[in-house]
Motif scaffolding. Structure first.
Motif, PDB file in Angstrom:
ATOM      1  N   GLU A 122      11.886 102.958  48.393  1.00  0.00           N
ATOM      2  CA  GLU A 122      11.153 103.596  49.323  1.00  0.00           C
ATOM      3  C   GLU A 122      11.374 104.690  48.101  1.00  0.00           C
ATOM      4  N   GLY A 123      10.460 105.864  48.178  1.00  0.00           N
ATOM      5  CA  GLY A 123       9.879 106.612  47.875  1.00  0.00           C
ATOM      6  C   GLY A 123       8.303 107.473  47.776  1.00  0.00           C
ATOM      7  N   ASN A 124       7.168 107.469  46.989  1.00  0.00           N
ATOM      8  CA  ASN A 124       6.716 108.742  47.892  1.00  0.00           C
ATOM      9  C   ASN A 124       5.809 107.819  48.532  1.00  0.00           C
ATOM     10  N   LEU A 125       5.800 108.271  49.875  1.00  0.00           N
ATOM     11  CA  LEU A 125       5.419 107.879  50.828  1.00  0.00           C
ATOM     12  C   LEU A 125       3.398 106.874  50.381  1.00  0.00           C
ATOM     13  N   HIS A 126       2.651 107.892  49.599  1.00  0.00           N
ATOM     14  CA  HIS A 126       1.627 107.641  49.372  1.00  0.00           C
ATOM     15  C   HIS A 126       1.610 105.795  48.795  1.00  0.00           C
ATOM     16  N   HIS A 127       2.697 106.127  47.387  1.00  0.00           N
ATOM     17  CA  HIS A 127       2.955 104.365  46.907  1.00  0.00           C
ATOM     18  C   HIS A 127       3.411 103.619  47.822  1.00  0.00           C
ATOM     19  N   ALA A 128       4.516 104.277  49.181  1.00  0.00           N
ATOM     20  CA  ALA A 128       5.183 102.703  49.847  1.00  0.00           C
ATOM     21  C   ALA A 128       3.923 102.854  50.692  1.00  0.00           C
ATOM     22  N   ALA A 129       3.132 103.049  51.108  1.00  0.00           N
ATOM     23  CA  ALA A 129       1.920 102.546  51.678  1.00  0.00           C
ATOM     24  C   ALA A 129       1.244 101.526  51.301  1.00  0.00           C
ATOM     25  N   GLU A 130       0.284 102.385  50.141  1.00  0.00           N
ATOM     26  CA  GLU A 130       0.023 100.981  49.386  1.00  0.00           C
ATOM     27  C   GLU A 130       0.954  99.411  48.923  1.00  0.00           C
ATOM     28  N   SER A 131       1.693 100.050  48.064  1.00  0.00           N
ATOM     29  CA  SER A 131       2.637  98.575  48.053  1.00  0.00           C
ATOM     30  C   SER A 131       2.785  97.728  49.273  1.00  0.00           C
ATOM     31  N   LEU A 132       2.420  98.353  50.561  1.00  0.00           N
ATOM     32  CA  LEU A 132       2.261  97.630  51.506  1.00  0.00           C
ATOM     33  C   LEU A 132       0.964  96.416  51.328  1.00  0.00           C
ATOM     34  N   PHE A 133      -0.285  97.464  51.803  1.00  0.00           N
ATOM     35  CA  PHE A 133      -1.459  97.269  51.694  1.00  0.00           C
ATOM     36  C   PHE A 133      -1.889  95.853  50.093  1.00  0.00           C
ATOM     37  N   LYS A 134      -1.659  96.444  49.275  1.00  0.00           N
ATOM     38  CA  LYS A 134      -1.680  95.323  48.152  1.00  0.00           C
ATOM     39  C   LYS A 134      -1.013  94.755  47.928  1.00  0.00           C
ATOM     40  N   ALA A 135       0.703  94.820  48.732  1.00  0.00           N
ATOM     41  CA  ALA A 135       1.145  92.477  48.735  1.00  0.00           C
ATOM     42  C   ALA A 135       0.453  92.102  49.609  1.00  0.00           C
ATOM     43  N   LEU A 136      -0.501  92.633  51.042  1.00  0.00           N
ATOM     44  CA  LEU A 136      -0.807  92.171  52.071  1.00  0.00           C
ATOM     45  C   LEU A 136      -1.825  91.409  50.862  1.00  0.00           C
ATOM     46  N   ALA A 137      -3.294  92.549  50.688  1.00  0.00           N
ATOM     47  CA  ALA A 137      -3.763  91.608  49.351  1.00  0.00           C
ATOM     48  C   ALA A 137      -3.621  90.418  49.449  1.00  0.00           C
ATOM     49  N   LEU A 138      -2.909  90.740  48.209  1.00  0.00           N
ATOM     50  CA  LEU A 138      -3.021  88.988  47.749  1.00  0.00           C
ATOM     51  C   LEU A 138      -2.032  87.998  48.209  1.00  0.00           C
ATOM     52  N   CYS A 139      -1.359  88.214  49.613  1.00  0.00           N
ATOM     53  CA  CYS A 139      -0.837  87.099  50.380  1.00  0.00           C
ATOM     54  C   CYS A 139      -2.165  86.523  50.506  1.00  0.00           C
ATOM     55  N   VAL A 140      -3.039  87.257  51.806  1.00  0.00           N
ATOM     56  CA  VAL A 140      -4.433  86.972  51.946  1.00  0.00           C
ATOM     57  C   VAL A 140      -4.945  86.579  50.795  1.00  0.00           C
ATOM     58  N   ARG A 141      -5.010  86.853  49.983  1.00  0.00           N
ATOM     59  CA  ARG A 141      -6.021  86.361  48.528  1.00  0.00           C
ATOM     60  C   ARG A 141      -5.044  84.900  48.773  1.00  0.00           C
ATOM     61  N   ASP A 142      -4.258  84.607  48.679  1.00  0.00           N
ATOM     62  CA  ASP A 142      -2.998  83.357  48.170  1.00  0.00           C
ATOM     63  C   ASP A 142      -3.810  82.630  49.310  1.00  0.00           C
ATOM     64  N   ALA A 143      -3.657  82.915  50.772  1.00  0.00           N
ATOM     65  CA  ALA A 143      -2.934  82.017  52.201  1.00  0.00           C
ATOM     66  C   ALA A 143      -3.863  81.659  52.337  1.00  0.00           C
ATOM     67  N   VAL A 144      -5.484  82.349  52.458  1.00  0.00           N
ATOM     68  CA  VAL A 144      -6.826  81.766  52.406  1.00  0.00           C
ATOM     69  C   VAL A 144      -7.547  81.080  52.144  1.00  0.00           C
ATOM     70  N   LYS A 145      -6.903  80.492  50.235  1.00  0.00           N
ATOM     71  CA  LYS A 145      -7.089  80.255  49.347  1.00  0.00           C
ATOM     72  C   LYS A 145      -7.486  78.418  49.534  1.00  0.00           C
ATOM     73  N   ILE A 146      -8.423  77.764  48.596  1.00  0.00           N
ATOM     74  CA  ILE A 146      -8.253  76.351  49.576  1.00  0.00           C
ATOM     75  C   ILE A 146      -8.182  75.481  48.669  1.00  0.00           C
ATOM     76  N   VAL A 147      -7.219  74.875  49.015  1.00  0.00           N
ATOM     77  CA  VAL A 147      -6.316  73.543  47.807  1.00  0.00           C
ATOM     78  C   VAL A 147      -6.005  72.413  48.203  1.00  0.00           C
ATOM     79  N   SER A 148      -6.837  71.993  49.398  1.00  0.00           N
ATOM     80  CA  SER A 148      -6.706  70.219  49.782  1.00  0.00           C
ATOM     81  C   SER A 148      -8.098  70.001  50.702  1.00  0.00           C
ATOM     82  N   ASP A 149      -7.872  69.388  51.362  1.00  0.00           N
ATOM     83  CA  ASP A 149      -9.494  69.088  51.854  1.00  0.00           C
ATOM     84  C   ASP A 149      -8.949  68.340  53.546  1.00  0.00           C
TER      85      ASP A 149
END
Length: 192
Positions: free
Chosen positions: A155-182
């Motif tokens: 924890e720390g600055n509340l703005h930074h805390a929220a931003e870290s959660l949203f950025k991690a979510l964004a990267l997870c969505v990017r990774d999870a929706v990636k096409i990797v097979s058929d």
């Protein structure tokens, strides 16, 4: 193209949202809630998603209905854009630092919604009530059909805390929706 358009109108909000899962991180966001717009923009940019969002909400009451309903609309859009989920990676996890804060996020686009939100985001970032981050994530995970696990490791600055959660979510969505097979990534042959 994996895209979706969502229109949602209630007595509390009126939302128009378009989503392209295979975008370039272009964001045109206007929810009427400044800090939330910032979080949604960085979500689109880091997720590699094209998102256009317009929301007119009853912000004279507070931002609750706007934030929750945008989560509903975005979750519906993700689900619609994924279709039968053929070929997606499905799972993702990311640890993201944001200055003194760090967030761990994992998700499964299983079709079964669940949110584990292990953090105490209370207080305000500017005029934004940070407990609404959990409300947004709950609406998003429910409507996308996503298992979503979020934990603030430092924890720390509340703005930074929220931003870290949203950025991690964004990267997870990017990774999870990636096409990797058929194939549909399930031993059952389908995800629902």
């Amino acid at each position: 193209m994996r895209t979706a358009e969502i229109q949602r109108k209630t007595k509390e909000t009126e939302i128009s949202l378009t989503l392209n899962l295979d975008g370039a991180g272009n964001a045109e966001i206007d929810s009427g809630v400044g800090f939330f717009d910032h979080m949604l923009e960085l979500f689109a940019v880091h997720g590699g998603l094209d998102v256009q969002l317009r929301c007119k909400g009853d912000t004279q009451v507070d931002a609750h209905h706007t934030v929750e309903d945008v989560g509903i609309a975005l979750g519906d859009a993700i689900k619609a854009a994924l279709g039968d989920k053929r070929g997606i990676a499905r799972f993702a996890q990311r640890l993201v630092p944001m200055d003194e804060c760090a967030a761990l996020v994992a998700l499964d686009l299983s079709g079964r919604p669940y949110l584990a939100f292990e953090t105490r985001l209370t207080g305000k970032a500017g005029a934004f009530d940070l407990e609404l981050v959990e409300e947004f994530m709950r609406a998003l995970s429910t409507h996308a059909g996503m298992n979503l696990y979020m934990k603030l490791l430092r924890e720390g600055n509340l703005h930074h805390a929220a931003e870290s959660l949203f950025k991690a979510l964004a990267l997870c969505v990017r990774d999870a929706v990636k096409i990797v097979s058929d194939r549909v990534p399930s031993s059952k042959g389908m995800l629902e």
